[in-house]
Design a protein around this motif. Sequence first.
Motif, PDB file in Angstrom:
ATOM      1  N   GLU A 173     -36.355  -1.120  -2.403  1.00  0.00           N
ATOM      2  CA  GLU A 173     -35.299  -1.540  -1.486  1.00  0.00           C
ATOM      3  C   GLU A 173     -34.206  -2.316  -2.213  1.00  0.00           C
ATOM      4  OE1 GLU A 173     -38.629  -4.604  -1.219  1.00  0.00           O
ATOM      5  OE2 GLU A 173     -38.455  -2.420  -1.297  1.00  0.00           O
ATOM      6  N   TYR A 201     -29.005   5.225  13.228  1.00  0.00           N
ATOM      7  CA  TYR A 201     -27.806   4.728  12.552  1.00  0.00           C
ATOM      8  C   TYR A 201     -26.519   5.012  13.331  1.00  0.00           C
ATOM      9  CZ  TYR A 201     -31.141   4.626   8.718  1.00  0.00           C
ATOM     10  OH  TYR A 201     -32.262   4.383   7.948  1.00  0.00           O
ATOM     11  N   ASP A 208     -37.914  -2.495  10.699  1.00  0.00           N
ATOM     12  CA  ASP A 208     -37.120  -1.291  10.951  1.00  0.00           C
ATOM     13  C   ASP A 208     -37.453  -0.658  12.293  1.00  0.00           C
ATOM     14  OD1 ASP A 208     -39.659  -0.598  10.075  1.00  0.00           O
ATOM     15  OD2 ASP A 208     -38.992   1.286   9.166  1.00  0.00           O
ATOM     16  N   GLU A 268     -29.563   2.723   2.714  1.00  0.00           N
ATOM     17  CA  GLU A 268     -30.667   3.340   3.445  1.00  0.00           C
ATOM     18  C   GLU A 268     -30.948   4.753   2.937  1.00  0.00           C
ATOM     19  OE1 GLU A 268     -32.505   2.062   6.669  1.00  0.00           O
ATOM     20  OE2 GLU A 268     -32.177   0.604   5.077  1.00  0.00           O
ATOM     21  N   SER A 284     -30.095  -3.997   4.685  1.00  0.00           N
ATOM     22  CA  SER A 284     -30.976  -2.882   4.348  1.00  0.00           C
ATOM     23  C   SER A 284     -32.228  -3.380   3.639  1.00  0.00           C
ATOM     24  CB  SER A 284     -30.237  -1.864   3.465  1.00  0.00           C
ATOM     25  OG  SER A 284     -31.085  -0.824   3.061  1.00  0.00           O
ATOM     26  N   TYR A 306     -24.538  -0.241   4.019  1.00  0.00           N
ATOM     27  CA  TYR A 306     -25.864  -0.177   4.635  1.00  0.00           C
ATOM     28  C   TYR A 306     -26.370   1.266   4.688  1.00  0.00           C
ATOM     29  CZ  TYR A 306     -29.169  -0.148   8.608  1.00  0.00           C
ATOM     30  OH  TYR A 306     -30.253   0.057   9.423  1.00  0.00           O
TER      31      TYR A 306
END
Length: 331
Positions: free
Chosen positions: A161, A317, A212, A144, A202, A140
Amino acid sequence: MPFRLDHSRKILALSVAALGLPTAAHASEPDHAPEAIESWSLATLDERPLGGVAATDILQQVGPAIVEEEAEERRDYASFGEDVKAIDWELAAVGGYYTAINFSKLFKNPQPPRFKKEGWFGKDTKHMGVDKLAHAYSTYIVSELLYHRLKNKTNDAPGIEWTAAALASGIMMWSEAFDSIEPDSGWSWEDVAMNTAGAGFSVLRNAVPGLDEKIDYRMMVKPNEDIYTISGQKHFEQQRYFFAIKPAGFKGMEDSPLRFTELHVGYHAKDFLYEDRDAGIEPKRHIFVGVGLNFNELLFKRSKSKTMRTVGEVTTYFQPPYSALHVNVTE
């Protein structure tokens, strides 16, 4: 479709020059301001003359230039090859990092590649499933990182993405290949599945508008006597993985005091070290809930400093230790 000129002073200047419109004498008049032009629609263009010239004439004159400039600023289609080329150095750096940390396995009694069934979250598994959440988290994070670099390099071209997730999954499969030659390990399809889950989250987070701002996947480390134990099992016992649901991302709460708080739902395990098992201590798995501080919203998001805003992104994160209150709901 709105007729927007605010994005391009050059295009506005072109329209003035091409049509011989008044400039300085009318610069302060509302009917000639870009803000007024911005709100026009195609349905009303011919009803709003500008300097004695029908606005539809302006569209015919400057429309192709607008389309050409926007095409230069943002691609209509992002091909996989173009994306890879756009972040070749970043991709090389991440791939090089995972190669470097695994390279020594080639010299530690390597075995022919083989598979190993590791299980999921059972008490009989080596790390009680914490390592599986770590796999999802690592993929992830890589996804990102690559996504944000692509967003910057391609001006947020569509489909990036998916490119970021595919590249992250590929890098983690490369890392898994090194595990397949270790004497006490092997290629684990469970690990690959969790890598895919991390990359998939993600994609979901970046493809759904506003998601997000509402939810993060985070890790928090509980310090021990070594602060953080890098190798062995202990660092897995220190790790807590959770989803953070952020009121700041929901309509009606973005300006309320609740925007500084979060709801957490996650998992951690303890007492699964070899010495614990040898001592007859039963391993424990915990699903927990709790509340925490949204540090990005509290300290960084509204900062005028780009550096501070970047630091704030890190907190989406990684949760600083002792900044959340968690309660176990399973024993």
